[in-house]
Motif scaffolding. Structure first.
Motif, mmCIF file in Angstrom:
data_model
loop_
_atom_site.group_PDB
_atom_site.id
_atom_site.type_symbol
_atom_site.label_atom_id
_atom_site.label_comp_id
_atom_site.label_asym_id
_atom_site.label_seq_id
_atom_site.Cartn_x
_atom_site.Cartn_y
_atom_site.Cartn_z
ATOM 1 N N ALA A 13 33.068 30.441 44.139
ATOM 2 C CA ALA A 13 33.776 29.327 44.781
ATOM 3 C C ALA A 13 33.960 29.711 46.243
ATOM 4 O O ALA A 13 34.556 30.755 46.543
ATOM 5 C CB ALA A 13 35.127 29.091 44.112
ATOM 6 N N ASP A 14 33.425 28.884 47.129
ATOM 7 C CA ASP A 14 33.425 29.234 48.552
ATOM 8 C C ASP A 14 34.128 28.158 49.376
ATOM 9 O O ASP A 14 33.655 27.028 49.490
ATOM 10 C CB ASP A 14 31.984 29.406 49.037
ATOM 11 C CG ASP A 14 31.910 29.927 50.464
ATOM 12 O OD1 ASP A 14 32.761 30.768 50.832
ATOM 13 O OD2 ASP A 14 31.022 29.488 51.207
ATOM 14 N N GLY A 66 33.437 22.496 50.632
ATOM 15 C CA GLY A 66 33.194 23.809 50.060
ATOM 16 C C GLY A 66 32.125 23.723 48.988
ATOM 17 O O GLY A 66 31.468 22.690 48.822
ATOM 18 N N SER A 67 31.941 24.807 48.248
ATOM 19 C CA SER A 67 30.899 24.822 47.218
ATOM 20 C C SER A 67 31.335 25.626 46.001
ATOM 21 O O SER A 67 32.089 26.597 46.117
ATOM 22 C CB SER A 67 29.600 25.400 47.782
ATOM 23 O OG SER A 67 29.759 26.768 48.100
ATOM 24 N N ILE A 68 30.836 25.199 44.850
ATOM 25 C CA ILE A 68 31.034 25.907 43.585
ATOM 26 C C ILE A 68 29.662 26.073 42.944
ATOM 27 O O ILE A 68 28.906 25.115 42.808
ATOM 28 C CB ILE A 68 31.959 25.128 42.637
ATOM 29 C CG1 ILE A 68 33.380 25.051 43.211
ATOM 30 C CG2 ILE A 68 31.987 25.773 41.248
ATOM 31 C CD1 ILE A 68 34.305 24.120 42.439
ATOM 32 N N VAL A 69 29.336 27.307 42.569
ATOM 33 C CA VAL A 69 28.088 27.593 41.863
ATOM 34 C C VAL A 69 28.437 28.360 40.598
ATOM 35 O O VAL A 69 29.166 29.363 40.651
ATOM 36 C CB VAL A 69 27.109 28.417 42.737
ATOM 37 C CG1 VAL A 69 25.827 28.734 41.959
ATOM 38 C CG2 VAL A 69 26.783 27.674 44.024
ATOM 39 N N ILE A 70 27.930 27.893 39.450
ATOM 40 C CA ILE A 70 28.203 28.535 38.172
ATOM 41 C C ILE A 70 26.882 28.902 37.512
ATOM 42 O O ILE A 70 26.068 28.026 37.210
ATOM 43 C CB ILE A 70 29.048 27.634 37.255
ATOM 44 C CG1 ILE A 70 30.404 27.340 37.929
ATOM 45 C CG2 ILE A 70 29.255 28.294 35.888
ATOM 46 C CD1 ILE A 70 31.328 26.449 37.141
ATOM 47 N N ASP A 71 26.666 30.188 37.346
ATOM 48 C CA ASP A 71 25.442 30.725 36.747
ATOM 49 C C ASP A 71 24.200 30.152 37.430
ATOM 50 O O ASP A 71 23.229 29.745 36.773
ATOM 51 C CB ASP A 71 25.402 30.455 35.244
ATOM 52 C CG ASP A 71 24.434 31.398 34.521
ATOM 53 O OD1 ASP A 71 24.168 32.491 35.060
ATOM 54 O OD2 ASP A 71 23.939 31.035 33.435
ATOM 55 N N ILE A 85 26.703 22.187 33.751
ATOM 56 C CA ILE A 85 27.919 22.985 33.919
ATOM 57 C C ILE A 85 28.949 22.622 32.861
ATOM 58 O O ILE A 85 29.620 23.505 32.302
ATOM 59 C CB ILE A 85 28.474 22.819 35.352
ATOM 60 C CG1 ILE A 85 27.592 23.650 36.307
ATOM 61 C CG2 ILE A 85 29.937 23.244 35.447
ATOM 62 C CD1 ILE A 85 27.900 23.473 37.768
ATOM 63 N N ARG A 86 29.073 21.342 32.528
ATOM 64 C CA ARG A 86 30.018 20.951 31.476
ATOM 65 C C ARG A 86 29.672 21.613 30.139
ATOM 66 O O ARG A 86 30.550 21.942 29.356
ATOM 67 C CB ARG A 86 29.995 19.428 31.318
ATOM 68 C CG ARG A 86 30.662 18.701 32.481
ATOM 69 C CD ARG A 86 32.086 18.274 32.125
ATOM 70 N NE ARG A 86 32.744 17.706 33.282
ATOM 71 C CZ ARG A 86 32.756 16.417 33.568
ATOM 72 N NH1 ARG A 86 32.115 15.565 32.783
ATOM 73 N NH2 ARG A 86 33.406 15.969 34.617
ATOM 74 N N LYS A 87 28.373 21.787 29.881
ATOM 75 C CA LYS A 87 27.957 22.448 28.642
ATOM 76 C C LYS A 87 28.329 23.923 28.645
ATOM 77 O O LYS A 87 28.634 24.499 27.608
ATOM 78 C CB LYS A 87 26.431 22.332 28.468
ATOM 79 C CG LYS A 87 25.919 20.975 28.069
ATOM 80 C CD LYS A 87 24.410 21.121 27.842
ATOM 81 C CE LYS A 87 23.712 19.784 27.868
ATOM 82 N NZ LYS A 87 22.240 19.948 27.784
#
Length: 250
Positions: A13-14, A66-71, A85-87
């Motif tokens: 999370a940036d 900003g930005s959010i990156v998940i996996d 991402i919800r999964k």
């Protein structure tokens, strides 16, 4: 808990910002990273932005910037990214949000069939495994209104786990429970941590934070006031505000 080997970053999370229509800024240039298998505990006073951060991570709230990156998947406006991402991100709320007209087994099975496209038999088998994992397999054919609060929350955890998430978010999962039911839910969460589940936990349960957390963040007014290991924050906080908050709740 023995120290475990953490992996590479799974969440970044940036500088995320979130302001609600009432002009309350819930998150202000909030940045953090979470590593695989890490248990991050977030504490802070009411209204500090803890729950908003969790809700932003799985797209329940839109960030302003900003930005959010998940996996490796950016949480942007692309529908396929948001669905992915919800999964991969399970969330357990204060309130259990179970479907009252469905049995426990059907509550846990439903999303597996709709989203993961499992057969009824496969979904039921997975659900029973998870109900055993959370300690209530005998409640499979029970309806939610015949369960205690602690049992309902354990069903909610099983339902989130049924999607085989890479990350679990817990938003004050024990705060709506009677005191004698809190322990049974915390025990399930401890077991998940020991198995290596990546977890972000917003909680007021300081015993859990100290025993299970790998890292703690103390938030206020949408910002990180201090972060560090639980031992460091509990025994030697660097910020006066952190020490004052902990002295009021310990």
């Amino acid at each position: 808990m023995p120290e475990k080997m953490l992996g590479n970053d799974i969440i970044t999370a940036d500088k995320i910002n979130k302001t609600f229509p009432n002009e309350v800024q819930a998150l202000c240039d909030f940045s953090t990273r979470v590593r695989r298998r890490e248990v991050l505990v977030i504490i802070g006073p009411s209204g500090s932005g803890k729950s908003t951060f969790l809700r932003c991570l799985n797209g329940l709230e839109e960030i302003d910037s900003g930005s959010i990156v998940i996996d490796g998947v950016p949480l942007d406006h692309k529908k396929e990214n948001r669905l992915e991402i919800r999964k991969e991100v399970g969330m357990v709320f204060q309130l259990f949000n179970l479907f009252p007209h469905l049995t426990v087994l059907d509550n846990v099975s439903l999303a597996q069939r709709l989203v993961r496209k499992k057969s009824k038999k496969e979904a039921s088998e997975t659900s029973m495994e998870l109900l055993r994992k959370v300690g209530i397999p005998e409640k499979a054919n029970t309806f939610p209104n015949h369960l205690s609060g602690g049992q309902q929350q354990r069903v909610a955890i099983a339902r989130a786990l049924a999607m085989m998430p890479k990350v679990m978010l817990f938003d004050e999962a024990t705060s709506a429970l009677d005191p004698e039911m809190i322990g049974e839910v915390l025990e399930v969460m401890k077991n998940l941590a020991q198995e290596g589940m990546t977890m972000i936990v917003v909680t007021h349960e300081m015993g859990f934070a100290r025993e299970v957390g790998d890292r703690m963040i103390f938030m206020e007014e949408g910002e990180i006031v201090e972060e560090g290991s639980p031992d460091q924050l509990f025994t030697n906080p660097k910020k006066e505000r952190t020490g004052l908050f902990l002295s009021q709740i310990l």
